[in-house]
Design an enzyme around this catalytic site. Structure first.
Site, PDB file in Angstrom:
ATOM      1  N   SER A 100      35.022  44.643  47.855  1.00  0.00           N
ATOM      2  CA  SER A 100      35.187  43.296  47.327  1.00  0.00           C
ATOM      3  C   SER A 100      36.283  42.559  48.101  1.00  0.00           C
ATOM      4  CB  SER A 100      35.475  43.358  45.826  1.00  0.00           C
ATOM      5  OG  SER A 100      35.276  42.105  45.225  1.00  0.00           O
ATOM      6  N   ASP A 219      23.798  43.211  44.264  1.00  0.00           N
ATOM      7  CA  ASP A 219      25.146  42.693  44.012  1.00  0.00           C
ATOM      8  C   ASP A 219      25.067  41.177  43.823  1.00  0.00           C
ATOM      9  OD1 ASP A 219      27.824  42.041  43.946  1.00  0.00           O
ATOM     10  OD2 ASP A 219      28.376  43.302  45.648  1.00  0.00           O
ATOM     11  N   HIS A 247      27.854  45.737  42.342  1.00  0.00           N
ATOM     12  CA  HIS A 247      29.136  45.568  43.039  1.00  0.00           C
ATOM     13  C   HIS A 247      29.939  46.867  42.952  1.00  0.00           C
ATOM     14  CE1 HIS A 247      32.000  42.962  44.968  1.00  0.00           C
ATOM     15  NE2 HIS A 247      32.926  43.189  44.067  1.00  0.00           N
TER      16      HIS A 247
END
Length: 569
Positions: A100, A219, A247
């Protein structure tokens, strides 16, 4: 003099979770002799700066650490800068990884061409901050997190530092408020002054290192477009692992891991960084260009020599006339909880489905689908900003995004597009189950099945849970009718127009990248709708008219496939 106990403190921006609670994530590598450096970002607690999301300053703070490890920069063991420290234990070769935000910084640093950075393993990382928050002039991210200044608070900022003076807090708040105003000034359009520094792909020519990019094909937080833009930024020495998760990292420490083509994820990364940091001849550089987990059988992984494909399938609609869609959620029977369920199976006042006949043989699409259409604003009170409603309880400042009084122009008259796999019979598929579309449940198939080595605890081996429905959203996209010039590149969304009722414009809308196999007996359904309640900051009242015969889609395929006609259903 550091006391590790000082590293653990409640992160008020992140649900009071404990900062650095995942510090043992890299124990797998420590027991194998690697040195691991964890660094908080610029403007986090303990630093002297302000968090400035997507800026050169943020990027260069991490770059400085690489320079220190490479021997090109002096570090200091005290805040006053009097006690020098050198990384004389380092061989000067560095790898960066993370997920991320922490998967974004490795790519950002790679685009500086810094010496010593040999390879990166970005997991669900961002290549361009504009198209993370927006898409072709429209909002695409969760409403309450649209302002980058929110991330400055969310990501362990100095707001948590109880030693700050009132003046320091006021300066920080003023900086981030001005940052919000600059974003609001541009609305949902691409503003080079605000977004330019965070468009890392613009400096792809500086990249020297290799990359193994990891991305979940489901995602909805960091979109697959970010993976594709990052992958295309590398001229050579780039590979990809694409899984069916959301994610996540294929091994989620303290929880579970999925096997990657029968191997442990960390074993694969170990081979990769061992090759690039220590010159181990293990064939890591000969990995397939693309390794992808299949949607119809998650235990099956396939390879591709390139992300680009040589084939296209054209979808066309031969029906004449027009279709009108509006934003009346109640009449359409949609909400944040059931939007995909409704869109996947029927047309309504809010959506039109264009569906192919069933495929007789399995076909695989890979890449970015481009949809073209002609559309016009049908109705809506533009002078009243289309009667905006705060549908997702966003804060007052965030609600100013897209408002005419702030940006001085019409903004975010949204179209939402979905490409779906549909079938008359229910079928198993991997789908998210939460309203934010970012959680895919897993089933443990072997307790302690992911072996870490040494005395590091093993994690459970898991597989993704499946659902049983008549549809599956393959990919989606958002676009603003006010940005007919907007295309794939984020910087093409700079210019917007004032819509006039009945005035048609041509649009080319790029769906998020993916790889997906449509099985025999299944059809493709292109769904064109207006607002998506989940990704809707400002609920507006308007309608759109679409020329049916103008609707076409160019779908990249892994092999030659006959073109198809779509009919309205």
């Amino acid at each position: 003099k550091a006391d590790p106990a000082d590293w653990y403190y409640p992160d008020k921006g992140n649900n009071n979770s404990m900062v650095f609670e995942n510090i043992d994530t890299f124990d797998y590598y420590l027991v194998r002799g690697f040195a691991v450096v964890l660094s908080a970002g610029f403007g986090s607690k303990g630093s002297d700066g302000f968090n400035y999301v997507g800026s050169d300053y943020e990027r260069d703070a991490f770059k400085a650490i690489v320079e220190w490890l490479h021997g090109d920069r002096i570090g200091y063991a005290d805040r006053e800068g009097t006690v020098e420290t050198k990384a004389d234990w380092s061989n000067g070769k560095v790898a960066m990884t993370g997920r991320s935000y922490a998967g974004t910084m490795p790519f950002a640093v790679a685009t500086t061409g810094v010496e010593g950075l040999e390879t990166i393993v970005p997991i669900a990382g961002i290549a361009d901050w504009y198209s993370q928050q927006n898409m072709q002039g429209a909002q695409r991210y969760w409403p309450k997190e649209m302002l980058n200044s929110f991330l400055a608070y969310f990501c362990s900022s100095r707001y948590n530092d109880e030693t700050l003076t009132e003046k320091q807090r006021e300066d920080m708040a003023a900086f981030h408020h001005e940052m919000s105003l600059q974003q609001i000034k541009g609305g949902f359009d691409y503003n080079p002054e605000f977004w330019g520094m965070g468009n890392y792909r613009l400096h792809a020519d500086r990249i020297k290192c290799s990359a193994l990019i990891v991305q979940g094909l489901n995602d909805e937080n960091v979109s697959t477009k970010q993976y594709e833009m990052m992958y295309k930024s590398f001229q050579k020495n780039v590979k990809a692992i694409l899984h069916q998760g959301a994610h996540i990292t294929p091994t989620m420490p303290k929880r579970y891991g999925i096997l990657v083509d029968g191997k442990f994820y960390d074993d694969i990364i170990n081979e990769w960084i061992s090759h690039y940091l220590y010159g181990v001849e293990n064939g890591a550089e000969n990995r397939p260009a693309i390794l992808v987990q299949m949607n119809y059988d998650q235990r099956k992984w396939e390879t591709a020599d390139s992300w680009e494909t040589a084939y296209k399938m054209n979808l066309t609609c031969e029906e004449q006339g027009t279709t009108v869609i509006d934003t009346d959620w109640e009449t359409a029977g949609v909400s944040a909880e059931n939007f995909d369920d409704v869109m996947g199976v029927r047309s309504s006042n809010m959506a039109q489905r264009y569906v192919t006949d069933p495929f007789k043989e399995a076909v695989t699409l890979q890449g970015t689908t481009c949809v073209r259409l002609r559309a016009a604003l049908k109705d809506g009170d533009a002078e009243a900003d289309f009667n905006p409603v705060n549908s997702n309880d966003a804060d007052t400042l965030t609600m100013k995004l897209g408002m005419h009084e702030m940006s001085g122009r019409m903004d975010d008259v949204k179209l939402t597009l979905l490409l779906c796999d549909v079938c008359d019979e229910e079928f198993d598929s991997i789908q998210s189950v939460d309203p934010q579309r970012n959680t895919i449940p897993v089933n443990v198939v072997k307790e302690g099945g992911i072996i870490s080595g040494g005395e590091v605890p093993a994690w459970n081996e898991a597989e993704f849970a499946t659902v049983h429905k008549k549809y599956r959203v393959i990919t989606r996209a958002f676009a603003d009718l006010c940005n007919p010039e907007a295309g794939y590149e984020p910087e093409t969304a700079q210019n917007s127009i004032e819509l006039k009722k009945g005035e048609y414009h041509d649009y080319h809308i790029y769906l998020n990248a993916t790889r997906y196999t449509v099985e025999p007996g299944h059809s493709l359904a292109l769904v064109i709708t207006t607002e998506d309640p989940i990704n809707c900051l400002i609920h507006k009242t308007y309608s759109v008219e679409i020329e049916n015969a103008s609707v076409t889609a160019e779908v990249p395929m892994t092999e030659a496939v006959e073109n198809r006609v779509m009919t309205r259903k």
